[in-house]
Design a protein around this motif. Structure first.
Motif, mmCIF file in Angstrom:
data_model
loop_
_atom_site.group_PDB
_atom_site.id
_atom_site.type_symbol
_atom_site.label_atom_id
_atom_site.label_comp_id
_atom_site.label_asym_id
_atom_site.label_seq_id
_atom_site.Cartn_x
_atom_site.Cartn_y
_atom_site.Cartn_z
ATOM 1 N N ASP A 251 0.915 -8.650 3.904
ATOM 2 C CA ASP A 251 -0.134 -8.225 4.850
ATOM 3 C C ASP A 251 -1.555 -8.369 4.300
ATOM 4 O O ASP A 251 -2.512 -8.379 5.063
ATOM 5 N N ARG B 283 0.878 -5.634 10.267
ATOM 6 C CA ARG B 283 0.658 -4.237 10.679
ATOM 7 C C ARG B 283 -0.713 -4.101 11.348
ATOM 8 O O ARG B 283 -1.047 -4.917 12.183
ATOM 9 N N ASP C 247 -3.203 -6.074 2.889
ATOM 10 C CA ASP C 247 -3.912 -4.860 3.308
ATOM 11 C C ASP C 247 -3.995 -3.839 2.179
ATOM 12 O O ASP C 247 -4.249 -2.663 2.411
ATOM 13 N N ASN D 254 0.805 -1.231 0.000
ATOM 14 C CA ASN D 254 0.000 0.000 0.000
ATOM 15 C C ASN D 254 0.836 1.280 0.000
ATOM 16 O O ASN D 254 0.519 2.232 -0.716
ATOM 17 N N GLY D 255 1.940 1.288 0.770
ATOM 18 C CA GLY D 255 2.801 2.473 0.770
ATOM 19 C C GLY D 255 3.435 2.676 -0.600
ATOM 20 O O GLY D 255 3.418 3.793 -1.149
HETATM 21 MG MG MG Z 1 2.123 -1.990 3.608
#
Ligand code: MG
Ligand code: ADP
Ligand code: FBP
Length: 322
Positions: A127, A171, A129, A103-104
């Motif tokens: 993750d 996370r 996510d 995601n980052g």
């Molecule tokens: Mg991430």
């Protein structure tokens, strides 16, 4: 379009190599010159480019990690850092970039695309996510590693009549804990998405003991308020639970495995699709998996949404553990 570059960013994920291989070989087959960028966004800023041929990705489909290296780059989060990155790309006459990451990294990919540099993303993080894909590269392998650990820990917990907490990564997202807990037949699963209290955790352990089970296996996500360390500290020296307590934090062990067949295939399909999209002149998109199909979704949409976890199965976990 003549030249494309590829990088891996954020936490490494088993299967990243298979994605690099697919981008390099399919890219060359489509007529591109393909450049690898070492060490993610840090390498983009430092100008660590190298042209890659088909033989540079030989023998890597089965290897965990990433042959390009990865990084978490604070400098890339600044505007001057990103400007340097784009200057390095355009200076080498590169026409488009493929970002393999979570995601980052995909937020970074979005920003590059907004700066006018054509960028496509490939969903990759253990993750799970990342919004816009049912599953990312690395999730299946990490899940299987966690599961193997759970199976082993259950054996020793049973032999010693213990409660054992297994902490998974993820996370602030509970996917790995929830799915490894279900697949591992855990007595209790603790995830960041659902609040809990020490009283509830204690009650589950006691109830499990009273039910005649020889162990109580608890899977806790690292991002939960009540992670392994906190639970252990809270219950230390409290014999009224029945079981005594031990804990194992799986940590980076979950990231380092050889990719499963699922992750190799997913990564290969995503890499191929990324090249297809670039061939058609598309950018500003993430390649992900939706209902078994490879799909594209705008990076803008990915950046603006948080992936949620389907909690229905958590309720089932309680029934399954009686
Ligand atoms: Mg991430
Ligand atoms: N909001 C952001 N703006 C610009 N770059 C970002 C942003 N968030 C993350 N990045 C870049 O992406 C890198 C990887 O992100 P990170 O969250 O660490 O891993 P992942 O992509 O696996 O989730 C960061 O080190 C940073 O360089
Ligand atoms: O390797 P690091 O930098 O210690 O980071 C650990 C984190 O990376 C992960 O393994 C993967 O996260 P990302 O995909 O966001 O990089 C998390 O589950 C964990 O919290």
């Amino acid at each position: 379009m003549k030249r494309i570059a590829v990088l891996t960013s954020g936490g490494d994920a088993p299967g990243m190599n298979a994605a690099i291989r697919a981008v390099v070989r399919c890219g060359i087959a489509a007529g591109f010159e393909v450049y690898g960028v070492n060490h993610g966004y840090n390498g983009l800023i430092a100008g660590l480019f190298r042209q890659m041929g088909p033989r540079d990705v030989s023998g890597i489909i089965q290897a965990g990690g990433t042959v390009l290296g990865s990084s978490r780059s604070e400098e890339f989060e600044t505007e001057p850092g990103r400007e340097r990155a784009v200057k390095n790309l355009t200076g080498r006459k590169i026409d488009a970039l493929v970002v393999i990451g979570g995601n980052g990294s995909q937020t970074g990919a979005y920003l590059l695309n907004e700066m006018g540099f054509p960028t496509v993303g490939i969903a990759s993080t253990i993750d799970n996510d990342l919004y816009g894909t049912d599953q990312s590269i690395g999730v299946d392998t990490a899940l299987n590693i966690a599961l193997e650990a759970i199976d082993r820990l259950k054996v020793t917990a049973s032999s010693h009549q213990r409660a054992h907490i297994v902490e998974t990564m993820g996370r602030d997202h509970g996917y790995l804990a929830l799915m490894s807990g279900i697949a591992g037949g855990a007595e209790h699963i603790i995830i960041p998405e659902v609040e809990t209290t020490p009283d509830k955790i204690g009650a589950v352990i006691k109830k499990t003991y009273d039910s005649g089970k020889s162990h109580c296996l608890i899977v806790a996500a690292e991002g939960a308020d009540w992670n392994a360390e906190r639970i252990l500290a809270h219950f230390r020296g409290k014999p009224e639970l029945g079981f005594s307590l031990r804990a194992t934090i799986l940590g980076h062990v979950q990231r380092g495995g050889a990719p499963t067949a699922f992750d190799r295939l997913l990564a290969t399909r995503l890499g191929m699709a990324a090249v297809d999209q670039l061939t058609e002149g598309k950018s500003g998109i993430l390649l992900g998996l939706a209902c078994g199909e490879i799909k594209t979704i705008p990076l803008a949409e990915v950046k603006n949404h948080k992936k949620t976890l389907d909690l229905k199965i958590l309720a089932a976990a309680e029934k399954l553990a009686i």
